[in-house]
Design a protein around this motif. Structure first.
Motif, short mmCIF file in Angstrom:
data_model
loop_
_atom_site.label_atom_id
_atom_site.label_comp_id
_atom_site.label_asym_id
_atom_site.label_seq_id
_atom_site.Cartn_x
_atom_site.Cartn_y
_atom_site.Cartn_z
N PRO A 52 -9.64 -8.19 14.15
CA PRO A 52 -10.28 -8.55 12.68
C PRO A 52 -9.10 -8.52 11.76
O PRO A 52 -8.42 -7.97 11.70
N GLN A 53 -9.00 -9.78 10.78
CA GLN A 53 -7.60 -9.73 9.94
C GLN A 53 -7.79 -8.77 8.92
O GLN A 53 -9.33 -8.86 7.83
N GLN A 54 -7.07 -8.46 8.60
CA GLN A 54 -6.79 -7.48 7.07
C GLN A 54 -7.01 -8.72 6.16
O GLN A 54 -6.79 -9.33 5.68
N ARG A 55 -8.40 -8.12 5.39
CA ARG A 55 -8.48 -8.94 3.78
C ARG A 55 -7.14 -8.37 2.72
O ARG A 55 -7.05 -7.22 2.44
N GLY A 56 -6.82 -9.03 1.77
CA GLY A 56 -7.01 -9.31 1.17
C GLY A 56 -7.19 -8.98 -0.84
O GLY A 56 -8.88 -8.57 -0.01
N THR A 57 -5.92 -8.63 -1.42
CA THR A 57 -6.96 -7.93 -2.99
C THR A 57 -6.42 -9.35 -3.71
O THR A 57 -5.12 -9.74 -3.68
N GLN A 71 -3.61 -12.68 -9.26
CA GLN A 71 -2.16 -12.32 -7.92
C GLN A 71 -3.13 -11.49 -7.04
O GLN A 71 -4.09 -11.06 -7.01
N VAL A 72 -2.05 -12.27 -5.71
CA VAL A 72 -3.18 -11.93 -4.79
C VAL A 72 -1.52 -11.07 -3.88
O VAL A 72 -0.49 -11.47 -3.89
N GLU A 73 -2.64 -10.37 -3.17
CA GLU A 73 -1.68 -9.73 -2.50
C GLU A 73 -2.38 -9.76 -0.67
O GLU A 73 -3.38 -9.41 -0.48
N SER A 74 -2.01 -10.07 0.08
CA SER A 74 -2.23 -10.37 1.15
C SER A 74 -1.34 -10.20 2.30
O SER A 74 -1.11 -11.12 2.96
#
Length: 138
Positions: A52-57, A71-74
């Motif tokens: 499963p892929q890690q979801r970004g915030t 602001q996107v942190e992925s």
């Protein structure tokens, strides 16, 4: 004076009314039972593991109910997308304004004035040496 030829209009109307009848005649021959299908043998299970892929915030910054910055942190990528500000007094949608603004990636952050606290299990950093004594007066 021009005379109206009615024959081309009459032929066009007859052709238009006969087209649905021709289409019905063709569909009756097309609707046949599907051919017999053959059963295929099952293959071996592939050696692929899907993780499963890690979801970004994402963090939205709003001013008066309008999103001005996101602001996107992925994964290892952090970037910001800001609202486009047109040149001078250009309104959004004008020929002078530009609706596209490139994202800004956060490459590296520096802490210029702060001192790092040691992590547990690490030796304490070496303190700054005291200033050298002043030379003796003559």
């Amino acid at each position: 004076m021009r005379t109206l030829n009615i024959w081309p209009c009459f032929i066009l109307c007859v052709a238009a009314s006969a087209t649905p009848l021709l289409a019905q005649a063709q569909t009756s021959t097309v609707n046949q039972a599907p051919p017999n299908l053959e059963r295929l043998e099952e293959g071996s299970i592939p050696d692929i593991t899907i993780r499963p892929q890690q979801r970004g915030t994402t963090t939205d910054k709003r001013e008066q109910g309008v999103v001005t910055e996101v602001q996107v942190e992925s994964g290892g990528s952090n970037y910001r997308v800001k609202q486009s500000a047109g040149p001078g007094n250009a309104a959004p949608g004008d020929a002078q304004s530009n609706a596209v603004r490139a994202p800004q990636w956060l490459v590296k952050e520096f802490d210029w004035g702060g001192k790092k606290e040691p992590k547990p299990g690490e030796p304490a950093p070496i303190q700054d040496a005291p200033p050298p004594p002043l030379p003796a007066a003559k």
